[in-house]
Write a protein that holds these residues in place. Structure first.
Motif, mmCIF file in Angstrom:
data_model
loop_
_atom_site.group_PDB
_atom_site.id
_atom_site.type_symbol
_atom_site.label_atom_id
_atom_site.label_comp_id
_atom_site.label_asym_id
_atom_site.label_seq_id
_atom_site.Cartn_x
_atom_site.Cartn_y
_atom_site.Cartn_z
ATOM 1 N N MET A 19 -3.478 24.834 35.353
ATOM 2 C CA MET A 19 -4.738 23.641 35.061
ATOM 3 C C MET A 19 -4.417 22.539 34.030
ATOM 4 S SD MET A 19 -8.471 24.772 34.325
ATOM 5 C CE MET A 19 -9.819 23.661 33.916
ATOM 6 N N ALA A 20 -3.859 22.935 32.944
ATOM 7 C CA ALA A 20 -3.423 21.832 31.917
ATOM 8 C C ALA A 20 -2.257 21.010 32.490
ATOM 9 C CB ALA A 20 -2.982 22.535 30.578
ATOM 10 N N SER A 21 -1.440 21.459 33.410
ATOM 11 C CA SER A 21 -0.400 20.580 33.888
ATOM 12 C C SER A 21 -0.842 19.726 35.000
ATOM 13 C CB SER A 21 0.781 21.361 34.089
ATOM 14 O OG SER A 21 1.550 22.036 33.278
ATOM 15 N N ARG A 22 -1.823 20.212 35.621
ATOM 16 C CA ARG A 22 -2.271 19.460 36.790
ATOM 17 C C ARG A 22 -3.189 18.279 36.199
ATOM 18 N NH1 ARG A 22 -5.625 23.163 39.978
ATOM 19 N NH2 ARG A 22 -6.148 21.581 41.466
ATOM 20 N N THR A 23 -3.807 18.554 35.209
ATOM 21 C CA THR A 23 -4.857 17.699 34.528
ATOM 22 C C THR A 23 -4.052 16.454 33.917
ATOM 23 O OG1 THR A 23 -6.632 19.465 34.198
ATOM 24 C CG2 THR A 23 -6.497 17.242 32.948
ATOM 25 N N SER A 24 -3.095 17.028 33.292
ATOM 26 C CA SER A 24 -2.202 15.731 32.465
ATOM 27 C C SER A 24 -1.201 14.999 33.480
ATOM 28 C CB SER A 24 -1.290 16.282 31.306
ATOM 29 O OG SER A 24 -0.273 17.322 31.884
ATOM 30 N N THR A 27 -3.240 12.129 37.179
ATOM 31 C CA THR A 27 -3.794 11.599 36.376
ATOM 32 C C THR A 27 -5.136 10.543 37.414
ATOM 33 O OG1 THR A 27 -2.396 9.594 35.946
ATOM 34 C CG2 THR A 27 -2.739 11.253 34.123
ATOM 35 N N ASP A 30 -9.400 13.199 40.619
ATOM 36 C CA ASP A 30 -10.546 13.666 39.645
ATOM 37 C C ASP A 30 -10.213 15.210 39.320
ATOM 38 O OD1 ASP A 30 -12.922 14.262 38.540
ATOM 39 O OD2 ASP A 30 -14.115 13.874 40.492
ATOM 40 N N SER A 31 -10.041 15.700 38.116
ATOM 41 C CA SER A 31 -9.596 16.687 37.877
ATOM 42 C C SER A 31 -11.113 17.893 37.402
ATOM 43 C CB SER A 31 -8.743 16.893 36.810
ATOM 44 O OG SER A 31 -9.358 16.448 35.521
ATOM 45 N N ARG A 32 -12.250 17.183 37.389
ATOM 46 C CA ARG A 32 -13.463 17.612 36.835
ATOM 47 C C ARG A 32 -13.788 19.002 37.613
ATOM 48 N NH1 ARG A 32 -17.384 12.878 37.379
ATOM 49 N NH2 ARG A 32 -16.193 12.651 39.201
ATOM 50 N N TYR A 34 -11.330 21.228 38.655
ATOM 51 C CA TYR A 34 -10.252 22.400 38.418
ATOM 52 C C TYR A 34 -10.837 23.648 37.771
ATOM 53 C CZ TYR A 34 -6.794 18.558 39.415
ATOM 54 O OH TYR A 34 -5.995 17.675 40.058
#
Length: 139
Positions: A19-24, A27, A30-32, A34
């Motif tokens: 989750m953290a890697s996909r979000t960072s 970019t 839209d990661s909301r 996840y």
């Protein structure tokens, strides 16, 4: 650092890392939406290998073994650049001796540079739900 086969003890750390890697990394998306359980849904038919040091998960690779297709290679943000991804790819080559194939999003420039530096070559290209990608294979 060692490479271990997946076991349930790693699941919480793998979910968080994914989750953290996909979000960072992604970019432009839209990661909301996840969720931690996305990991479970996205690796259902894959064999997973985990890079660990002590009790810390540094990264993982998820591969669909019949095609040697890498679905995911994710490294914790603070563990990038120290050889984790390289070691995971090398482990696959040593394990089965077959070329690896993957799709890499064109906008993921850091990953594209990594794979090209590791000897992957372009086989094709396409467009998916999340953008344009290249199909890459290492020789």
């Amino acid at each position: 650092m060692e490479i271990a086969a997946y076991s349930p003890q790693y699941l919480p750390a793998l979910r968080a890392l994914y989750m953290a890697s996909r979000t960072s990394t992604f970019t432009w998306l839209d990661s909301r939406g996840y969720q931690l359980t996305d990991f479970d849904a996205h690796v259902t038919d894959d064999t997973i290998y985990v890079a660990v040091t002590g009790d810390r998960v540094l990264g993982f690779i998820a591969v669909y073994e019949p095609d040697n297709f890498i679905h995911h290679l994710f490294i914790a943000d603070d563990a990038q650049g120290i050889g984790v991804g390289t070691k995971l790819l090398a482990m696959l080559t040593e394990f089965n001796g077959r070329p690896q194939i993957l799709k890499c999003l064109v906008k993921n420039e850091k990953a594209m540079q990594f794979y090209l530096a590791k000897g992957f070559v372009e086989l094709g290209k396409g467009t998916g739900v999340v953008g344009d990608y290249l199909v890459l294979r290492n020789e």
